[in-house]
Write a protein that holds these residues in place. Sequence first.
Motif, short mmCIF file in Angstrom:
data_model
loop_
_atom_site.label_atom_id
_atom_site.label_comp_id
_atom_site.label_asym_id
_atom_site.label_seq_id
_atom_site.Cartn_x
_atom_site.Cartn_y
_atom_site.Cartn_z
N ARG A 38 -13.01 82.14 38.87
CA ARG A 38 -12.56 82.92 40.03
C ARG A 38 -12.11 82.00 41.17
N ASP A 72 -4.41 86.81 34.84
CA ASP A 72 -5.26 86.39 35.96
C ASP A 72 -4.61 86.72 37.29
N LEU A 73 -3.33 86.41 37.43
CA LEU A 73 -2.59 86.67 38.67
C LEU A 73 -1.20 87.18 38.34
N MET A 92 -3.74 80.82 43.57
CA MET A 92 -3.06 81.85 44.36
C MET A 92 -2.62 81.28 45.71
N GLU A 117 -8.75 80.60 40.35
CA GLU A 117 -7.71 81.60 40.59
C GLU A 117 -7.35 81.67 42.07
N ARG A 118 -8.35 81.58 42.94
CA ARG A 118 -8.07 81.61 44.38
C ARG A 118 -7.27 80.38 44.81
N ARG A 120 -4.48 90.83 40.92
CA ARG A 120 -5.42 89.84 40.39
C ARG A 120 -6.17 90.48 39.24
N ARG A 121 -6.36 89.71 38.17
CA ARG A 121 -7.08 90.17 36.99
C ARG A 121 -6.57 91.53 36.51
N GLU A 170 -1.64 82.67 34.10
CA GLU A 170 -2.92 82.47 33.43
C GLU A 170 -3.50 81.17 33.98
N VAL A 171 -4.71 81.22 34.51
CA VAL A 171 -5.34 80.05 35.13
C VAL A 171 -6.45 79.53 34.21
N TYR A 173 -9.39 76.44 34.15
CA TYR A 173 -10.07 75.37 34.88
C TYR A 173 -10.70 74.42 33.88
#
Length: 127
Positions: free
Chosen positions: A25, A55-56, A32, A28-29, A45-46, A68-69, A71
């Motif tokens: 999460r 995801d975004l 974004m 994703e922030r 989002r999601r 698609e993110v 990590y």
Amino acid sequence: MVEQDSLEKQQLSVQKKQLAERRGRQAERVVMCAYMLAGYWPVARRLRTKAGELDLVMRRGKTLIGIEVKYRRDFMAEIALPSVRQQMRLRTALQSIWVYYESMGFQSVYLDIVVLGRWGRFRRYRL
């Protein structure tokens, strides 16, 4: 004794999943915000569709981008890319919402895979 070890392993597993969820999460922030600095605006989002989850979803002008993110701590971007099957599922999800947005005047759609590493470094792959 064996039951206690099993319970501890389950608790550790749950904690690892929760940590991965938080990191996802947060990633994703970060992504974004990076897209917003480049002039994109968040649409969703999601976003869940029958084909899968994006995801975004961001937009800039008449362009729509599904993101698609991923990590990864070690930032091995090539390893972090989704499989071909997952990429097809993401494309199908994006196509399913494209029907709606195309009627609103959007002219192009892209799918980006963003791999975020530690310290906010990221790589973008446009499919």
